[in-house]
Design an enzyme around this catalytic site. Structure first.
Site, mmCIF file in Angstrom:
data_model
loop_
_atom_site.group_PDB
_atom_site.id
_atom_site.type_symbol
_atom_site.label_atom_id
_atom_site.label_comp_id
_atom_site.label_asym_id
_atom_site.label_seq_id
_atom_site.Cartn_x
_atom_site.Cartn_y
_atom_site.Cartn_z
ATOM 1 N N TYR A 252 -9.791 1.173 4.583
ATOM 2 C CA TYR A 252 -9.189 2.427 4.166
ATOM 3 C C TYR A 252 -10.198 3.198 3.310
ATOM 4 O O TYR A 252 -11.335 2.777 3.156
ATOM 5 C CB TYR A 252 -7.850 2.164 3.481
ATOM 6 N N ALA B 188 0.840 -1.197 0.000
ATOM 7 C CA ALA B 188 0.000 0.000 0.000
ATOM 8 C C ALA B 188 0.874 1.245 0.000
ATOM 9 O O ALA B 188 1.726 1.433 0.865
ATOM 10 C CB ALA B 188 -0.925 0.000 1.215
ATOM 11 N N GLN C 154 0.280 -0.965 -5.624
ATOM 12 C CA GLN C 154 -1.014 -0.725 -5.001
ATOM 13 C C GLN C 154 -1.067 0.725 -4.512
ATOM 14 O O GLN C 154 -0.275 1.132 -3.667
ATOM 15 C CB GLN C 154 -1.245 -1.672 -3.827
#
Length: 357
Positions: free
Chosen positions: A179, A56, A98
């Site tokens: 998220y 991420a 990502q």
């Protein structure tokens, strides 16, 4: 098992096997969130994956949720990631980035005092966040205005452009694990009215706008999406997860993306059920399964047509040569959870490969 080692086509990208590396936040990018030599070594070690999905990565500045996670919004970060992609490609691998916005999982102590943002002013309550001042409770986020959301979409688009400059093979949109995009998707965190709240279509609107924006940069066949219909991590819940995510899976058929990446379970085992079967029934593209698969189960499910590939997380973390170990039916290295979010090579690049174990 042999089905794991057959090639697969992801849009215009051909991959040699179906053992993918799931995105794993490892916090090795330092306070400036810049990828480095250590990260390049780590990812290159795992280049035998059919596809690496890198961790991420902050699409925009000021949205840190893990303290030392990487970003993709500065020239220094782009250069750092280029070092990573070059190392992976030199070893014959393929790597997607990502891109991510932490939403209400961000914390003021990680973002120069800025209050986090979310679809609704509801705080995470089932965990705490690591900060330079120790673990702290999450704070109540500020509710985003509708007129702010186009700016968020533009931030994801710019991140996609930067990822292209950095040499990635594609991008994955992080729509999972509580998220920002997941917060909009699920009704436990999205209590809005108006165009971004209420119905499935409205709650998915922001995710689909991001998908359209990054597809304009890459082409949809180099874009993946990750979702977590059941995961209660970060205080997430939905009143109808099967209904919501089968609706979304059906809608995604219109976009012809590279893949849909589905976390099938719940970290905390609070929400149970089968989401993979109905998603497989409704989604016509490449489906990647994730969470708790063994090599044996993955091979059987691919052979049965239930999924097309599996993204392995913790087992890839501890086994840089995971495909070789699965193929040889060799015991796996055991991971060291104490080093998951530390800042050096221990528990990161020092797991032994099969030839040296």
């Amino acid at each position: 098992m042999n089905t794991l080692f057959t090639p697969l086509k992801l849009g215009t990208l051909n991959v040699p096997n179906r053992i993918f590396m799931a995105p794993l936040t490892r916090c090795r990018a330092g306070d400036a969130h810049i990828p480095n030599d250590l990260m390049a070594e780590y990812y290159a070690q795992r280049a035998s994956a059919g596809l690496i999905i890198a961790e991420a990565t902050m699409a925009t500045e000021g949205n840190s949720a893990f303290w030392k996670e990487p970003g993709i919004y500065s020239s220094e970060q782009i250069a750092g990631w280029k070092q990573v992609t070059d190392a992976v490609h030199a070893t014959g691998g393929r790597i997607f980035l990502q891109i991510w916005h932490g939403g209400r999982a961000c914390h003021p102590l990680l973002n120069r005092g800025a209050q986090p943002v979310a679809p609704s002013p509801i705080a995470i309550t089932n965990d705490e966040v690591r900060t330079p001042e120790g673990t702290k409770p999450y704070v109540i986020p500020r509710e985003l205005r509708d007129d702010e959301l186009s700016g968020l979409v533009s931030g994801f688009k710019k991140a996609a452009e930067n990822a292209k400059v950095a040499g990635f093979d594609g991008i994955e949109i992080h729509g999972a694990n509580g998220y920002l995009l997941d917060e909009f998707l699920r009704d436990g965190s999205n209590k809005r009215t108006g165009p971004y709240g209420g119905s499935f279509e409205n709650r998915a609107r922001l995710t689909l706008e991001v998908l359209e924006a990054v597809s304009a940069v890459w082409g949809s066949d180099r874009v993946g999406l990750r979702i977590s219909p059941l995961n209660s991590y970060n205080s997430m819940i939905d009143s109808d997860p099967v209904g919501l995510f089968t609706w979304l899976a059906t809608r995604l058929n219109d976009y012809h993306i590279a893949y849909l990446h589905v976390m099938r379970g719940d970290f905390f085992q609070q929400q149970n059920g089968d989401v993979m079967t109905p998603i497989r029934q409704h989604y016509k593209g490449v489906l990647i399964g994730n969470m708790g698969y063994t090599g044996e189960e993955a091979g059987k499910d691919i052979a049965a047509g239930k999924i097309d590939a599996v993204a392995f997380g913790v087992s890839f973390l501890a086994n840089p040569d995971l495909p070789a170990r699965i193929k040889a039916s060799t015991p796996l290295n055991q991971p060291s959870p104490a080093t998951f979010y530390t800042w050096d090579a221990e528990g990161y690049t020092d797991y032994p490969a099969l030839t040296t174990s």
